[in-house]
Design an enzyme around this catalytic site. Structure first.
Site, PDB file in Angstrom:
ATOM      1  N   TYR A 134       0.841  -1.204   0.000  1.00 47.89           N
ATOM      2  CA  TYR A 134       0.000   0.000   0.000  1.00 47.89           C
ATOM      3  C   TYR A 134       0.874   1.251   0.000  1.00 47.89           C
ATOM      4  CZ  TYR A 134      -2.895   3.708   1.984  1.00 47.89           C
ATOM      5  OH  TYR A 134      -3.515   4.913   2.212  1.00 47.89           O
ATOM      6  N   GLU A 165     -11.377   5.978   5.400  1.00 51.03           N
ATOM      7  CA  GLU A 165     -10.836   6.759   6.523  1.00 51.03           C
ATOM      8  C   GLU A 165     -11.887   6.945   7.616  1.00 51.03           C
ATOM      9  OE1 GLU A 165      -7.781   7.342   6.961  1.00 51.03           O
ATOM     10  OE2 GLU A 165      -6.883   7.387   4.974  1.00 51.03           O
ATOM     11  N   TRP A 211      -5.166   1.497  10.611  1.00 49.10           N
ATOM     12  CA  TRP A 211      -5.332   1.497   9.156  1.00 49.10           C
ATOM     13  C   TRP A 211      -5.143   0.097   8.586  1.00 49.10           C
ATOM     14  CZ3 TRP A 211      -7.890   3.736   5.690  1.00 49.10           C
ATOM     15  CH2 TRP A 211      -7.540   3.662   4.328  1.00 49.10           C
TER      16      TRP A 211
END
Length: 194
Positions: free
Chosen positions: A20, A42, A50
């Site tokens: 990522y 988010e 995350w």
């Protein structure tokens, strides 16, 4: 050879995080579909890590019609209940309902500004803010600019868009370059253009 690359400290040691980081994080995004996906991810991340969201990303895409905001804006109570029973995503009723509200607000912003991209990038005059952090631990959770954007999004009806969520969105979508200066991506992401 990939392992010898100097990366930001926050992503090291996890293959999914590294992929990522290496391909997406900090790349300036001007596409409304991608911006919406990150906005929703988010908002679901608020209060979680995350990596938790990244591991469920494909499940989110499947559950939320590939983040098609036109469809999401019309979700019924039945669809919301279906999502609440989907073990592949974060089953938080407030966040799921906020996704529908945010899709509706997103469409309104598109109508008012021509695109969400036009709107969100207007806060940085269409260009990324280039920071110079040596260590990811120096990076703030929010900034005066993310405070302003957060307040404006809330005024426009968006939910779960506190300043920290907004700053994470800014980082992910390349509105700010918060790669460590020693990271191989620091200069690379500056070469992406609209």
């Amino acid at each position: 050879m990939k392992s010898s690359l100097s990366r930001c400290g926050w992503c090291r040691g996890d293959a999914l995080y590294e992929a990522y980081h290496d391909k997406e994080w900090g790349v300036p995004l001007y596409d409304d579909n991608a911006l919406f996906e990150f906005l929703i991810l988010e908002t679901f991340q608020a209060g979680l890590s995350w990596i938790t969201i990244l591991r469920k990303r494909e499940n989110f895409r499947k559950a939320f019609d590939n983040f098609n905001y036109n469809r999401i804006a019309k979700y019924s109570e039945n669809k919301i209940n279906e999502l609440l029973n989907d073990k592949g995503i974060i089953r938080n009723k407030l966040k799921i309902k906020a996704t529908v509200t945010n899709a509706q607000a997103f469409l309104k912003v598109q109508n008012d500004f021509g695109s969400f991209s036009n709107y969100i990038w207007s806060f940085t005059n269409g260009k990324p803010i280039i920071n110079r952090y040596k260590d990811y631990k120096e990076i703030p959770a929010n900034t005066p600019l993310s405070d302003i954007i957060s307040a404006d999004l809330k005024k426009r009806g968006f939910k779960f868009v506190g300043s920290t969520v907004v700053y994470a969105h800014m980082q992910a979508t390349g509105m700010v370059n918060d790669h460590e200066v020693s990271c191989f991506r620091y200069k690379e992401v500056q070469n992406y253009s609209k």
